[in-house]
Design an enzyme around this catalytic site. Structure first.
Site: not given
Ligand code: DOR
Ligand code: ZN
Ligand code: ZN
Length: 380
Positions: A20, A22, A52, A136, A189, A235, A262
């Site tokens: 990620h 961001r 995301n 996920h 994950h 998560n 992740d």
């Molecule tokens: O812990 C997590 N953080 N699981 C996810 O699926 C998304 C991720 C996030 O974007 O921070």
């Molecule tokens: Zn995830």
């Molecule tokens: Zn993720």
């Protein structure tokens, strides 16, 4: 140029199919540029960014903006697109168009897809386009506080967390959908032993299933929440020792073919909130190889070669990445590392430092990373 690699292991540049960065939207946590630096420092030369961001990667303009900026970085940055518009699980994206503009896969990572029929039609499309769809797996209807396993530790803390059935029930459903659709389906994950068993069973029946394990899920258990607080919140959550060992067994017998971090950066301020209010996720790019060596290779679960397969060729092949198709004479991607060197993570190229592994004694130190024939990281 001659590089002195005496005493070092030379491997293909590492591939992380789950990060990620961001960017756009949360650039106080990470940007494409700082994410690329963290990747290079961790020995990674190819990464796949999740969708995301804000806005989400559900249309060509967001996708091409990211890819144009990613193309200026020293490493190979790929982008997965959303399965559903705004990750809402209702309206499909135009998968064919997004693939033609460079999306290397599809995922609603962060927000599980609840509508099975919706997901099944996305799998059928993914099959037709020959592109992986990554999932996920956590049914929110089982969850009160996400990021913490529902079990002994949540009891001790007096909260209701996220039970492993939340993951397993979606994994079971999605194994069936994978078997039926024939698509390349990635269980992201994977964290529960029963999930690993499901994947093993459905692979044996011929489903084109793949699974990712993160370094934190094969290294830590829910107990880490007591010690590290929100730095052990993610998560799906860290689970029991039994689950951890089952994830390792899945890696050993090939049920789990990919190690992915992740990498989920969050700011210090965000992670300083009370446990139930802090965001989920930890960074991972700069400690992943060392955790693989420390938790899997040194205790004898995997050989170094088996670890590297799950961090290079397996993911590159699945996502059809160029890194998996470099021909003789072409500039290639390498990582040079000392598998024996003991070191302690204490600073990061990532903008965020939300990892419980700071201060740990880890084995395996990245010395140099080379991408497309160019040195993109040197230690010190
Ligand atoms: O812990 C997590 N953080 N699981 C996810 O699926 C998304 C991720 C996030 O974007 O921070
Ligand atoms: Zn995830
Ligand atoms: Zn993720």
């Amino acid at each position: 140029q001659v590089i002195d690699a005496a005493g070092l292991t030379v491997a293909p540049g590492l591939v992380d199919t789950h990060v990620h960065f961001r960017d756009p939207g949360f650039t106080h946590k990470e940007t494409i540029h700082t994410g690329a630096l963290a990747a290079a420092r961790g020995g990674f030369t190819s990464v796949i960014c999740m969708a995301n961001t804000s806005p989400t990667v559900d249309n060509v303009s967001v996708l091409t903006d990211i890819l144009a900026r990613a193309g200026k970085e020293d490493i190979r940055i790929y982008q997965a697109a959303c399965v559903s518009r705004s990750l809402k699980g209702q309206e499909p994206v135009d998968m064919e168009e997004l693939k033609s503009y460079g999306a290397c896969g599809f995922t609603d990572d962060g927000i599980p897809i609840r509508d099975a029929a919706f997901l099944y039609s996305a799998m059928e499309k993914a099959k037709e386009l020959n592109v992986p769809i990554s999932l996920h797996e956590e049914d929110p209807s089982f969850i009160k506080n996400n990021g913490i396993n529902h079990g002994n530790v949540s009891d001790e803390l007096g909260i209701y967390g996220s039970p492993s059935i939340a993951e397993e029930s979606l994994v079971a459903r999605d194994c069936l959908l994978a078997l039926r659709s024939g698509a390349d389906v990635v269980i992201q994950h994977i964290s529960s032993g029963r999930s690993v068993n499901l994947v093993r069973m459905f692979k044996a029946q011929g489903a084109s299933l793949h699974a990712e394990a993160t370094p934190h899920h094969f290294t830590l258990t829910e107990d880490a929440v007591l010690k590290y607080g929100s730095l052990a919140k993610m998560n799906p959550p860290l689970r029991t020792e039994e689950d951890r060992l089952a994830v390792i067994q899945g890696l050993v017998d090939g049920t789990i073919d990919i190690i992915a971090t992740d990498h989920a950066p969050h700011s210090k301020e965000e992670k300083a909130r009370p446990l139930t209010a802090a965001p989920s996720g930890i960074t991972g790019l700069e400690t992943s190889l060392a955790l693989g060596i420390t938790s899997l290779v040194r205790p004898g679960h995997l050989t170094l070669m088996q670890l590297l397969e799950k961090m290079t060729v397996n993911p590159a092949k699945l996502y059809h990445l160029p890194a998996g198709k470099i021909k003789e004479g072409e500039a290639a991607d390498f990582v040079l590392f000392d598998p024996e060197e003991c070191w302690t993570p204490d600073e990061y190229a990532s903008m965020s430092c939300n990892t419980p592994f700071t201060g740990w004694k880890l084995y395996g130190k990245v010395k140099m990373t080379i991408c497309r024939g160019k040195i993109v990281y040197t230690e010190g």
